[in-house]
Design an enzyme around this catalytic site. Structure first.
Site, mmCIF file in Angstrom:
data_model
loop_
_atom_site.group_PDB
_atom_site.id
_atom_site.type_symbol
_atom_site.label_atom_id
_atom_site.label_comp_id
_atom_site.label_asym_id
_atom_site.label_seq_id
_atom_site.Cartn_x
_atom_site.Cartn_y
_atom_site.Cartn_z
ATOM 1 N N TYR A 71 22.725 33.312 19.535
ATOM 2 C CA TYR A 71 23.377 34.610 19.299
ATOM 3 C C TYR A 71 22.409 35.759 19.524
ATOM 4 O O TYR A 71 22.759 36.788 20.098
ATOM 5 C CB TYR A 71 23.933 34.674 17.862
ATOM 6 C CG TYR A 71 24.827 35.876 17.674
ATOM 7 C CD1 TYR A 71 26.195 35.770 17.928
ATOM 8 C CD2 TYR A 71 24.310 37.095 17.272
ATOM 9 C CE1 TYR A 71 27.022 36.866 17.789
ATOM 10 C CE2 TYR A 71 25.133 38.202 17.137
ATOM 11 C CZ TYR A 71 26.491 38.082 17.393
ATOM 12 O OH TYR A 71 27.301 39.168 17.263
ATOM 13 N N PHE A 124 32.498 56.669 41.369
ATOM 14 C CA PHE A 124 33.449 55.568 41.498
ATOM 15 C C PHE A 124 34.539 55.778 40.424
ATOM 16 O O PHE A 124 34.265 56.417 39.399
ATOM 17 C CB PHE A 124 32.729 54.228 41.297
ATOM 18 C CG PHE A 124 33.682 53.067 41.363
ATOM 19 C CD1 PHE A 124 34.274 52.730 42.569
ATOM 20 C CD2 PHE A 124 34.007 52.343 40.227
ATOM 21 C CE1 PHE A 124 35.188 51.688 42.631
ATOM 22 C CE2 PHE A 124 34.924 51.300 40.293
ATOM 23 C CZ PHE A 124 35.510 50.970 41.493
ATOM 24 N N ASP A 125 35.745 55.261 40.641
ATOM 25 C CA ASP A 125 36.893 55.544 39.733
ATOM 26 C C ASP A 125 36.579 55.338 38.251
ATOM 27 O O ASP A 125 36.945 56.150 37.419
ATOM 28 C CB ASP A 125 38.124 54.668 39.977
ATOM 29 C CG ASP A 125 38.263 54.109 41.357
ATOM 30 O OD1 ASP A 125 37.448 54.440 42.222
ATOM 31 O OD2 ASP A 125 39.194 53.322 41.556
ATOM 32 N N ASP A 215 24.035 55.092 39.494
ATOM 33 C CA ASP A 215 25.087 54.080 39.434
ATOM 34 C C ASP A 215 24.695 53.060 40.503
ATOM 35 O O ASP A 215 24.892 53.274 41.696
ATOM 36 C CB ASP A 215 26.455 54.715 39.720
ATOM 37 C CG ASP A 215 27.579 53.680 39.725
ATOM 38 O OD1 ASP A 215 27.275 52.466 39.652
ATOM 39 O OD2 ASP A 215 28.757 54.081 39.810
ATOM 40 N N ALA A 217 25.302 49.821 41.471
ATOM 41 C CA ALA A 217 26.014 48.580 41.827
ATOM 42 C C ALA A 217 25.466 47.944 43.110
ATOM 43 O O ALA A 217 25.304 46.738 43.191
ATOM 44 C CB ALA A 217 27.510 48.868 41.986
ATOM 45 N N LYS A 258 28.039 42.929 42.036
ATOM 46 C CA LYS A 258 27.844 43.205 43.461
ATOM 47 C C LYS A 258 26.483 42.649 43.884
ATOM 48 O O LYS A 258 26.365 41.463 44.178
ATOM 49 C CB LYS A 258 27.928 44.713 43.729
ATOM 50 C CG LYS A 258 29.357 45.250 43.727
ATOM 51 C CD LYS A 258 29.848 45.591 42.369
ATOM 52 C CE LYS A 258 31.160 46.344 42.384
ATOM 53 N NZ LYS A 258 31.700 46.533 41.032
ATOM 54 N N HIS A 450 47.340 52.846 41.242
ATOM 55 C CA HIS A 450 47.372 51.918 42.374
ATOM 56 C C HIS A 450 47.340 50.445 41.947
ATOM 57 O O HIS A 450 47.744 49.575 42.689
ATOM 58 C CB HIS A 450 46.247 52.223 43.367
ATOM 59 C CG HIS A 450 44.875 51.944 42.854
ATOM 60 N ND1 HIS A 450 44.265 52.722 41.900
ATOM 61 C CD2 HIS A 450 43.993 50.963 43.136
ATOM 62 C CE1 HIS A 450 43.067 52.233 41.643
ATOM 63 N NE2 HIS A 450 42.873 51.168 42.369
#
Ligand code: F0G
Length: 459
Positions: A71, A124-125, A215, A217, A258, A450
């Site tokens: 844990y 990014f969204d 960011d 990714a 990614k 979407h």
């Protein structure tokens, strides 16, 4: 085009079903013409995303078997910490379950007062959504080259430095919570950001006392583009490029699904363990889990520790970026327009130019995605006006700057033969492009439409 060696061989295969055109017509109609509602087993080649859909290596699978499920204080956590600190040079590294979890715990801490602005080369969204949920206003600020799909330029993901300065002057530095640099710049086509642009952005931020967040990714693909395209970096390793790039920022959030080639996972890094870390830790413990596992199993942490290192391997990256460039070169044979040059993780077909008879409010990017599924069972997605939610104040539909269909390539998953099928399928569609119909929405939710909207073709 020059032959690019694939630095792996296939040890295990996953069968995929070949469907008929008639079956696909029925499936997509049952899915209300929304690819997210299809069953994956009815898809032949899945280009919906490159996120979490790559193939892990035998070393990653082996590491998973040795994952420590304690844990707190597990061995796998410390392996991840060692590798991530070594690559990024940051003091504090926090695992989380995926990229948006890092955004969710960071932005409420970074945005001190409601109404503050956060400026990015393009959000990014999910990042945009978390800035808004934390009470902030996201502003996109990509360089003008990024919005001209036919223009070949090396770093179309760059921040528009003049516009950045202007926003800071007009709005006042005290009303800005931070600056986000997305690498690569996903929404404008997986386009890279140069070291020079990162350095200049950081200098502007420092002058105004603003924190810089990466960011990250697709940090490794971005580093490889710098090595290939930016003067002075050809002989520098992607590891050293990454180390330098991250030295200009204060914090990073990362979807590890990614470039760290895992099916699940994310990271949050802070360069100097300062004032924000205790607050972020509290949010992690309440939302994700204890800090040494952050919502992941020990085996996921172990696979992530190995994937971070593999994702920076230059033979792998040459193949990775080369595979996307190969698909783009095949599209050139048919004269199919796309965001040039090809990005790191995807080819963004310019559906607005391929289907000029379909107006933006009938979603050319979505229409091409549906057509590609019917043609050859290939699933892709719209990055255009269908993806844009309505204006929250007026309820009006919003027009995207470009109408793309994104062909995202999962890592180490599809062969060159698969890519040839994709190119040929698009070639067939191009030959009958004037018959492709636009779409109208018959039901949509209030936000992120979407994913779940229902549509029908317009006659
Ligand atoms: N930032 C960028 C630049 C991304 O592309 C993504 C995800 C995220 C953050 C969020 O990470 O999914 O792990 O929570 N992009 C995927 C895509 C979903 O298809 O482009 P996540």
């Amino acid at each position: 085009m020059k032959y690019i060696p694939e630095p792996f061989k296939i040890k295990m295969v996953e069968p995929i079903r070949i469907t008929t055109e008639q079956e696909r017509r029925e499936k997509i109609a049952q899915a209300h013409y929304n690819g997210f509602s299809l069953r994956a087993e009815d898809v032949y080649i899945d280009l919906q995303t490159d996120s979490g859909t790559g193939a892990m290596s035998d070393s990653q699978w082996a590491a998973m078997l040795r994952g420590d499920e304690s844990y707190s204080g597990g061995r796998s956590y410390y392996q991840l910490l060692d590798n991530a600190r070594d690559i990024f040079g940051y003091e504090w590294i926090q695992p989380v379950h995926q990229g948006r979890a890092a955004e969710k715990v960071l932005f409420p801490v970074l945005i001190e007062e409601r109404g503050q602005f956060v400026i990015s080369n393009t959000f990014f969204d999910t990042t945009r959504a978390h800035v808004a949920l934390a009470g902030g206003h996201p502003i996109d600020c990509v360089c003008p080259e990024g919005l001209d799909s036919g223009l070949d330029a090396p770093f179309k993901g760059d921040m528009d430095l003049e516009a950045l300065e202007r926003h800071i002057d007009e709005r006042g530095a005290e009303n800005i919570a931070g600056i986000v640099m997305t690498i690569t710049n996903n929404s404008v086509g997986g386009q890279p950001v140069s070291m020079a642009n990162m350095k200049a952005t950081a200098a502007i931020a420092k002058r105004h006392g603003l924190p810089v967040v990466i960011d990250a990714a697709r940090f490794a693909e971005n580093a490889f583009f710098i090595k290939e395209r930016e003067a002075g970096y050809a002989e520098v390793s992607t590891r050293d490029i990454t180390r330098e790039f991250f030295s200009y920022a204060d914090i990073f959030t990362m979807s590890a699904k990614k470039d760290a080639i895992t099916n699940m996972g994310g990271l949050l890094g802070v360069r100097e363990e300062g004032e924000h870390v205790p607050d972020v830790k509290s949010l992690v413990i309440s939302g994700e889990g204890y800090v040494t596992y952050g919502g992941l199993s020990g085996r996921d942490l172990a696979a992530l520790a190995v994937g971070l290192v593999e994702g920076l391997d230059e033979d792998y990256l040459r193949y990775r970026v080369g595979q996307v460039a190969y698909l783009a070169a095949r599209l050139d044979e048919y004269g199919i327009p796309y965001q040039r040059p090809a990005g790191g993780h995807a080819v963004f077909v310019d559906a607005g130019r391929l289907l000029p008879h379909i107006p933006w409010h009938q979603y050319p990017g979505h229409a091409l995605a549906v057509e590609l599924y019917v043609e050859a069972g290939i699933r892709s997605c719209d990055i255009g006006s269908f993806l844009m939610d309505r204006d929250p104040e007026t309820g009006e539909q919003q027009q995207a700057p470009l109408e793309f269909t994104r062909l995202a390539i999962p890592r180490r998953t599809y062969t060159q033969a698969h890519l040839d099928v994709i190119a040929e399928a698009l070639g067939h569609i191009q030959a009958r492009a004037d018959q492709v119909k636009g779409y109208e929405i018959i039901w949509e939710p209030k936000v992120l439409r979407h994913f779940t909207a229902k549509l029908r073709p317009v006659d």
